[in-house]
Design a protein around this motif. Structure first.
Motif, PDB file in Angstrom:
ATOM      1  N   MET A  88      22.317   9.357 -21.194  1.00  0.00           N
ATOM      2  CA  MET A  88      20.935   8.893 -21.058  1.00  0.00           C
ATOM      3  C   MET A  88      20.667   8.539 -19.596  1.00  0.00           C
ATOM      4  SD  MET A  88      19.113   8.490 -23.879  1.00  0.00           S
ATOM      5  CE  MET A  88      19.091   7.851 -25.507  1.00  0.00           C
ATOM      6  N   GLN A  89      19.462   8.868 -19.148  1.00  0.00           N
ATOM      7  CA  GLN A  89      19.031   8.521 -17.801  1.00  0.00           C
ATOM      8  C   GLN A  89      17.591   8.035 -17.861  1.00  0.00           C
ATOM      9  OE1 GLN A  89      19.643  12.391 -15.856  1.00  0.00           O
ATOM     10  NE2 GLN A  89      20.781  11.262 -14.317  1.00  0.00           N
ATOM     11  N   LEU A  90      17.255   7.155 -16.933  1.00  0.00           N
ATOM     12  CA  LEU A  90      15.879   6.752 -16.739  1.00  0.00           C
ATOM     13  C   LEU A  90      15.419   7.431 -15.451  1.00  0.00           C
ATOM     14  CD1 LEU A  90      13.732   4.911 -17.994  1.00  0.00           C
ATOM     15  CD2 LEU A  90      14.485   3.137 -16.417  1.00  0.00           C
ATOM     16  N   VAL A  91      14.432   8.313 -15.538  1.00  0.00           N
ATOM     17  CA  VAL A  91      13.949   9.048 -14.366  1.00  0.00           C
ATOM     18  C   VAL A  91      12.445   8.830 -14.225  1.00  0.00           C
ATOM     19  CG1 VAL A  91      15.753  10.813 -14.447  1.00  0.00           C
ATOM     20  CG2 VAL A  91      13.622  11.181 -15.661  1.00  0.00           C
ATOM     21  N   ALA A  92      11.953   9.091 -13.027  1.00  0.00           N
ATOM     22  CA  ALA A  92      10.533   8.921 -12.747  1.00  0.00           C
ATOM     23  C   ALA A  92       9.881  10.269 -12.487  1.00  0.00           C
ATOM     24  CB  ALA A  92      10.348   8.007 -11.543  1.00  0.00           C
ATOM     25  N   GLY A  93       8.600  10.363 -12.786  1.00  0.00           N
ATOM     26  CA  GLY A  93       7.845  11.577 -12.505  1.00  0.00           C
ATOM     27  C   GLY A  93       7.587  11.741 -11.014  1.00  0.00           C
ATOM     28  N   ARG A  94       7.475  10.612 -10.307  1.00  0.00           N
ATOM     29  CA  ARG A  94       7.323  10.636  -8.854  1.00  0.00           C
ATOM     30  C   ARG A  94       7.804   9.306  -8.297  1.00  0.00           C
ATOM     31  NH1 ARG A  94       1.904   8.964  -9.961  1.00  0.00           N
ATOM     32  NH2 ARG A  94       1.435   7.177  -8.651  1.00  0.00           N
ATOM     33  N   TYR A  95       8.014   9.291  -6.988  1.00  0.00           N
ATOM     34  CA  TYR A  95       8.496   8.094  -6.308  1.00  0.00           C
ATOM     35  C   TYR A  95       7.547   7.774  -5.162  1.00  0.00           C
ATOM     36  CZ  TYR A  95      12.632   8.894  -9.065  1.00  0.00           C
ATOM     37  OH  TYR A  95      13.484   9.079 -10.106  1.00  0.00           O
ATOM     38  N   TRP A 124       0.845  -1.189   0.000  1.00  0.00           N
ATOM     39  CA  TRP A 124       0.000   0.000   0.000  1.00  0.00           C
ATOM     40  C   TRP A 124       0.877   1.234   0.000  1.00  0.00           C
ATOM     41  CZ3 TRP A 124      -4.027  -1.354   4.371  1.00  0.00           C
ATOM     42  CH2 TRP A 124      -4.843  -2.384   3.915  1.00  0.00           C
ATOM     43  N   PRO A 125       0.480   2.279  -0.733  1.00  0.00           N
ATOM     44  CA  PRO A 125       1.279   3.504  -0.720  1.00  0.00           C
ATOM     45  C   PRO A 125       1.200   4.192   0.642  1.00  0.00           C
ATOM     46  CG  PRO A 125      -0.593   3.688  -2.230  1.00  0.00           C
ATOM     47  CD  PRO A 125      -0.641   2.332  -1.644  1.00  0.00           C
ATOM     48  N   VAL A 126       2.363   4.554   1.176  1.00  0.00           N
ATOM     49  CA  VAL A 126       2.416   5.274   2.456  1.00  0.00           C
ATOM     50  C   VAL A 126       2.999   6.668   2.280  1.00  0.00           C
ATOM     51  CG1 VAL A 126       2.480   3.197   3.867  1.00  0.00           C
ATOM     52  CG2 VAL A 126       4.629   4.191   3.070  1.00  0.00           C
ATOM     53  N   GLY A 127       3.526   6.956   1.101  1.00  0.00           N
ATOM     54  CA  GLY A 127       4.070   8.282   0.808  1.00  0.00           C
ATOM     55  C   GLY A 127       4.359   8.408  -0.675  1.00  0.00           C
ATOM     56  N   SER A 128       4.235   9.627  -1.207  1.00  0.00           N
ATOM     57  CA  SER A 128       4.532   9.903  -2.598  1.00  0.00           C
ATOM     58  C   SER A 128       5.405  11.154  -2.647  1.00  0.00           C
ATOM     59  CB  SER A 128       3.237  10.117  -3.385  1.00  0.00           C
ATOM     60  OG  SER A 128       3.526  10.248  -4.756  1.00  0.00           O
ATOM     61  N   TYR A 129       6.497  11.107  -3.422  1.00  0.00           N
ATOM     62  CA  TYR A 129       7.501  12.167  -3.394  1.00  0.00           C
ATOM     63  C   TYR A 129       7.902  12.564  -4.804  1.00  0.00           C
ATOM     64  CZ  TYR A 129       7.518  10.429   1.333  1.00  0.00           C
ATOM     65  OH  TYR A 129       7.108  10.031   2.585  1.00  0.00           O
TER      66      TYR A 129
END
Length: 160
Positions: A132-139, A18-23
């Motif tokens: 090149m990098q692989l990045v995320a919009g949020r974690y 379950w998600p407990v935080g979004s950053y």
């Protein structure tokens, strides 16, 4: 096959919990997990998941024949120095510098050729250098459902 389905080791599996935080950044998600760890939370119940993945290519500069030739010579010289020193270390001859000198020169020739051929073959289609990098919009920080409420309560006290 009877019984539970077997998973093949090493294959990727979707994250659970379950998600407990979004950053917004990985550093913030890492800080949240570190905070939980510092407060004696069982962090083996957590997973950091990058969401909305993007491949980002950052352009570093122009590429021209001078840079290609210089880069090939330098990288080849380092490779030749390494192999020449390795051969010189194990050779029984009196002059240990000969294999090093030969290695550096041979490496420079090899480096020049191995850098120039691909650049010439590109015919000016890619006259720039980049990374090149692989990045995320949020974690998101996910937690085992049995411990999620405790983790969420603890993270509510953390000001990121």
């Amino acid at each position: 096959m009877t019984g539970p389905m077997r998973q093949t080791p090493g294959l990727p599996t979707p994250p659970k919990g379950w998600p407990v935080g979004s950053y917004d950044t990985y550093e913030q998600a890492q800080r949240a997990v570190d905070y939980l760890s510092d407060n004696e939370f069982q962090v083996e119940n957590l997973t950091i998941v990058g969401v909305d993945l993007m491949q980002v290519e950052r352009v570093l500069g122009r590429l021209n024949w001078g840079k290609v030739v210089t880069g090939g010579l330098v990288s080849g010289a380092w490779l030749g120095l390494f192999f020449g020193a390795l051969v010189g270390f194990f050779s029984q001859g009196d002059n240990g510098w000969t294999p090093i000198l030969f290695g550096v020169i041979a490496g420079m020739v090899f480096g020049l050729i191995s850098a120039s051929i691909p650049y010439a073959a590109s015919r000016g289609q890619r006259d720039f250098t980049s990374t090149m990098q692989l990045v995320a919009g949020r974690y998101d920080v996910l937690c085992d459902p049995k411990k999620a409420e405790q983790a969420r309560d603890m993270l509510a006290r953390l000001a990121i």
